[in-house]
Every structure is written in structure tokens, then in C-alpha cells.
Design a protein around this motif. Sequence first.
Motif, short mmCIF file in Angstrom:
data_model
loop_
_atom_site.label_atom_id
_atom_site.label_comp_id
_atom_site.label_asym_id
_atom_site.label_seq_id
_atom_site.Cartn_x
_atom_site.Cartn_y
_atom_site.Cartn_z
N ALA A 221 0.67 -1.10 -0.04
CA ALA A 221 -0.24 0.05 -0.14
C ALA A 221 0.97 1.21 0.12
O ALA A 221 1.89 1.19 0.68
CB ALA A 221 -0.98 0.04 1.30
N ARG A 222 0.38 2.27 -0.64
CA ARG A 222 1.05 3.40 -0.77
C ARG A 222 0.47 4.54 0.26
O ARG A 222 0.50 5.66 0.26
CB ARG A 222 1.19 4.00 -2.21
CG ARG A 222 1.90 3.18 -3.03
CD ARG A 222 1.90 3.60 -4.57
NE ARG A 222 2.87 3.02 -5.34
CZ ARG A 222 4.16 3.38 -5.72
NH1 ARG A 222 4.64 4.48 -5.28
NH2 ARG A 222 4.96 2.79 -6.45
N PHE B 4 -0.96 11.89 5.04
CA PHE B 4 -1.98 11.32 5.81
C PHE B 4 -3.11 12.49 5.94
O PHE B 4 -2.71 13.57 6.19
CB PHE B 4 -1.90 10.73 6.97
CG PHE B 4 -1.22 9.41 7.01
CD1 PHE B 4 -1.59 8.40 6.51
CD2 PHE B 4 0.22 9.70 7.24
CE1 PHE B 4 -0.84 7.03 6.34
CE2 PHE B 4 1.07 8.44 7.09
CZ PHE B 4 0.57 7.16 6.72
N THR B 5 -4.44 12.20 5.36
CA THR B 5 -5.41 13.00 5.56
C THR B 5 -5.89 13.14 7.28
O THR B 5 -5.44 12.40 7.83
CB THR B 5 -6.81 12.39 4.78
OG1 THR B 5 -7.13 11.39 5.61
CG2 THR B 5 -6.48 12.20 3.33
N PRO B 6 -6.72 14.35 7.31
CA PRO B 6 -7.11 14.36 8.70
C PRO B 6 -7.81 13.19 9.24
O PRO B 6 -7.63 12.92 10.44
CB PRO B 6 -7.91 15.74 8.78
CG PRO B 6 -7.39 16.44 7.74
CD PRO B 6 -6.97 15.45 6.57
N LYS B 7 -8.66 12.71 8.19
CA LYS B 7 -9.37 11.47 8.93
C LYS B 7 -8.56 10.30 9.36
O LYS B 7 -8.63 9.59 10.12
CB LYS B 7 -10.33 10.91 8.00
CG LYS B 7 -11.20 9.79 7.90
CD LYS B 7 -12.08 9.78 9.20
CE LYS B 7 -12.83 8.50 9.43
NZ LYS B 7 -13.62 8.52 10.48
N GLU B 8 -7.45 10.00 8.45
CA GLU B 8 -6.54 9.11 8.51
C GLU B 8 -5.77 9.22 9.77
O GLU B 8 -5.41 8.29 10.40
CB GLU B 8 -5.62 8.82 7.35
CG GLU B 8 -6.20 8.22 6.14
CD GLU B 8 -5.41 8.28 4.74
OE1 GLU B 8 -5.54 7.72 3.88
OE2 GLU B 8 -4.55 9.27 4.77
N ILE C 246 4.19 1.28 9.31
CA ILE C 246 3.25 1.97 8.07
C ILE C 246 3.49 3.29 7.97
O ILE C 246 3.45 3.86 6.77
CB ILE C 246 1.90 1.49 8.48
CG1 ILE C 246 1.57 0.10 8.39
CG2 ILE C 246 0.79 2.27 7.64
CD1 ILE C 246 0.19 -0.32 9.17
N ILE C 247 3.40 4.09 8.81
CA ILE C 247 3.53 5.49 8.70
C ILE C 247 4.86 5.83 7.94
O ILE C 247 5.01 6.69 7.11
CB ILE C 247 3.51 6.26 10.14
CG1 ILE C 247 2.08 5.95 10.37
CG2 ILE C 247 3.91 7.63 9.88
CD1 ILE C 247 1.90 6.48 12.28
N THR C 248 6.07 5.35 8.54
CA THR C 248 7.47 5.38 7.95
C THR C 248 7.33 4.91 6.68
O THR C 248 7.74 5.92 5.86
CB THR C 248 8.39 4.80 8.91
OG1 THR C 248 8.22 5.01 10.33
CG2 THR C 248 9.76 5.01 8.05
N ARG C 249 6.80 3.97 6.19
CA ARG C 249 6.93 3.57 4.91
C ARG C 249 6.23 4.12 3.96
O ARG C 249 6.71 4.82 2.89
CB ARG C 249 6.28 2.03 4.52
CG ARG C 249 6.62 1.41 3.35
CD ARG C 249 6.19 -0.28 3.11
NE ARG C 249 4.63 0.01 3.08
CZ ARG C 249 3.78 -0.58 4.12
NH1 ARG C 249 4.17 -1.11 4.95
NH2 ARG C 249 2.30 -0.64 3.65
N VAL C 250 4.80 4.61 4.29
CA VAL C 250 4.04 5.31 3.45
C VAL C 250 4.41 6.58 3.42
O VAL C 250 4.53 7.25 2.10
CB VAL C 250 2.45 5.39 4.13
CG1 VAL C 250 1.44 6.06 2.98
CG2 VAL C 250 1.83 3.47 3.66
N HIS C 251 4.69 7.35 4.39
CA HIS C 251 4.99 8.77 4.35
C HIS C 251 6.36 9.01 3.87
O HIS C 251 6.63 9.93 2.72
CB HIS C 251 4.98 9.26 5.89
CG HIS C 251 5.35 10.86 5.94
ND1 HIS C 251 4.55 11.74 5.27
CD2 HIS C 251 6.14 11.45 6.36
CE1 HIS C 251 5.13 13.11 5.47
NE2 HIS C 251 6.06 12.86 6.19
N LYS C 252 7.67 8.21 4.26
CA LYS C 252 8.80 8.61 4.00
C LYS C 252 9.15 7.95 2.42
O LYS C 252 9.78 8.49 1.49
CB LYS C 252 9.81 7.97 5.01
CG LYS C 252 9.80 8.90 6.29
CD LYS C 252 10.80 8.68 7.16
CE LYS C 252 11.08 9.48 8.20
NZ LYS C 252 11.87 9.00 9.44
#
Length: 455
Positions: A113-114, A167-171, A155-161
Motif C-alpha cells: 500500500a502507498r 495522511f488526511t485528517p481522517k486517516e 506503516i507511517i514510516t513506509r507510506v510517508h517517507k
Amino acid sequence: MINKDKFYEILATGREDDKWDFKENLSIDNKQKFYNVLKDMLAFANSDGGYLVLGVKDKTHELVGVENEIDEAELSQKIESSLNTIIDFKLLYFEDNLNGEIKKFGLLEVKSARRLFYSPKTYSSEKGVIIESEAVYVRRGTRSIKATIEQLNQIITRVHKIYSYNFTPKEQEIIKANKESAYTEYKVFHNYLNGNFEFTAMNFGDKIKELCFYQSKLNKLEVAKWLGFEEDKINDYFNGLAFPTLEHILRASKYFDVPLAFFFKASYMGRGPIWDEALVNFSIIQHVVQKNELFTMDLGPFFSNVLWDMAKNICLFVEWMGTDYNDYLKASESTDIFTIKPKAFELYDYLSDMSQEEVIDFKDSLSVQHYKIIEKVYHKEDRTWLPEEHFLFSLVGFGKELVCRLINESIKSIEITHGSIEVKYHFIEEIKAKKINGREYKEKDLKLVIHEKRV
């Protein structure tokens, strides 16, 4: 890459993994089967991708073939209607000759997932909730479970970096809620094992609900009446919004037949910390070599560390007992750098100078000697917890006699050096020394008598 060769490459490993899962069929019409597949796909997407290997029995890995071929576009549409988004996947079917009969097999690849994937709705079957709304699922071992705080951070590190996704406010709200949920779920049990407790209205309410669930045959209203709760505050007491009086606590102690101290210490399943039981306490402490070190230690964390370590090693031993020596040999000979070897295989390394027949006989003898330990490690399909977590939860519910026996039959010694704890186990030490020890458990004095002999 998705092709026939990849199918057989995964099959040749002879095991399930956090990167793939064996399934006989995909289903769109059967709710339970579809929701389980959807849960796996969500978990794979959040866990850097994975595969569903189709036409293979889950436990035996027997090639049986798929009954019905699912159209990729139809599956994609079903997923999109369920999640309001699209999961990036590829689905391949192919035919092969299996013992003179043409069978169809399949391989479904879920891409990494991206962004964050979750379901906006809760999906259930007759057997209960399968997918919780806005829960973030990942792969952990061979299961799809809700992410821990560490996994959410990954997940945060992989997707963001890596993918530069914002990430949206909802996410961000969902990530925060999942972190709080994961923290609370683990904190309750860890606090229990450590003996951490603070008397509050909320904790009193939790204890009453806990005791009602595990002990009471009366309904909530009947229990409240017996305990003397005011009619207009019944829900407040159960929900921790009203502080109990001493009379309430005295009545609860008498009604549920628990000591007053129960309401002022950590509990789980209606019981105080298992190490707080005198004989369980004794069974652990008698194995400590440097007992004087305990005078300067916080005993709650000490007992907790020993029990967690015991659970992990028991489960490792039982996992090893269930492995096939041929699988170990194949993994050892493999030159594929991507081959993942189960940690339990490391125990075979101690037996490297033994023949295959000797290893098999040795394991059979160990299974006889350690039958009580082996039979208590319960393997349940699709459980949320790791094996050691599930075993430790089960241990809390066992009778005191059984808990003491498992401790005494498992632990050989506990070494404490400057606050550092090292636990040695009979079954591990026997494997290292290539010994088959006769054993006799003395229930009268809670002791294990070892009759040593070398293979």
C-alpha cells in the motif's frame, strides 16, 4: 511478480508465512469467506504486500484445485463497494496436471500500500465480527490482526517517507484511535502481570463487571440490588462514574466470595496476579539461584518477566516439536537469500551430529517426557494473539495445581545478575545436551525429580 513458477516456489516452502496464505477457494457470494479474504488483503496491503495461494488446503498444504474461478474485475468491484476504495492486486489462474487429472490453481498478489488501508464498515458473519470498522490490519506470523503501535509506526514510516504520502485528517484520527486501542488492550494485561493497580471508581466498576462475567449467575440488576447500589446510579457504578462506599465493597467481597484485598490489586478473569498465589510464588522462587537479589527487586516485574519468557520458550519448543526435520534440511540447503527460516529451526542446530532417524527418535522421546507442557499449548485458528500471548492468557485461567506443574516442569533455574534475569528450561537444555531425561512430578511437594541419562 505473479506467475505459475511463483505459485510453486511458495508451495515448495511447505509452510505458511506472513507474506502468503494458503486457501482452497476465493468466494464473493459466501459472506464469511469473502470477509476473511478481504481482511487478509487489507493486512497484506498494510504489510508491504503478500500472496493468497489458491487451490491448496490450509493445514496439510494438499493440492486440491479451486472449484470456481473468480473474475478479477468482479472481485475488484466487490472490494471497492465494500471499502469505498481500490486495493491494488493481480489475480492469476492456471491449469496443471495433478496425478493424471487437470486441476485449476490460482495466485492472488496484493501490492504494498502507498497509503493507509482500512474498512469504513464493520463486517460480521454468524460466528461474529470479522472486520472492525476503521481498524488497521497487518500480517503477524500467519495471521491477519489489528496492528500494534510498533506496526502502525512502521506503516507511517513506509507510506510517508518512501511514498511521500501525506495522511488526511481522517486517516490521522484513525491512526491515533488504533494506537490508543492497541495501547489499552496490551496495557491491561501487562499491568495485571506486573501487579500495577490504582483504586478508582473506574477500576472498581471493571472488577464488578469482571466478577459478574466469570462468577455470577444473576443479571446486572439483581447483582446491583444485592450490592446495595442506588437504583438511579446502577449504570454509574458499573461504568466507573460513581465511587463505591465501604459497604459496597464489603457486600461485593461476601457476594462474590473473594477477599477484600481483591478490590485493591490488579486482576484478570476474576483472579489476582497468578504469581500472587502462595504456591505459584513458591514454584517460581524455588528456582532462583541468587535469592538474595530478590530483596532489591520489584517483584511484580520480576514475576512478569519470568512468565513471559517461559511462555515464549514453551511455545518455541512446542512449535519445534511440530516441525518436520526434512523441512529443516531443505531450508538449510537453500541458497535463496529470501528464504525465511522459522526460529524454531534453530533448535535443530544442536543436533547436527545426529542422523535423521536419531533426531526423530529423540523428538519422540521428548514428546513423551514433556507431554503435559505440549498438551497445554493450544493452537486456535485465526487467533488475534501470538502463541505466547494466547498461552499466557490461558495460564491465568488454569487451576493453581496445573500452573505450578507447568512452571516446575519447564523451568530448570533462574539466574539473576545485577538485575538481569536469565531463565533456563529443562526442554531447551536437554536439546542442547542431547539428553533424554526421565522425569517424575511429585504433586505432594511440587517438585520435579529428574533421572538423567545421555542419548
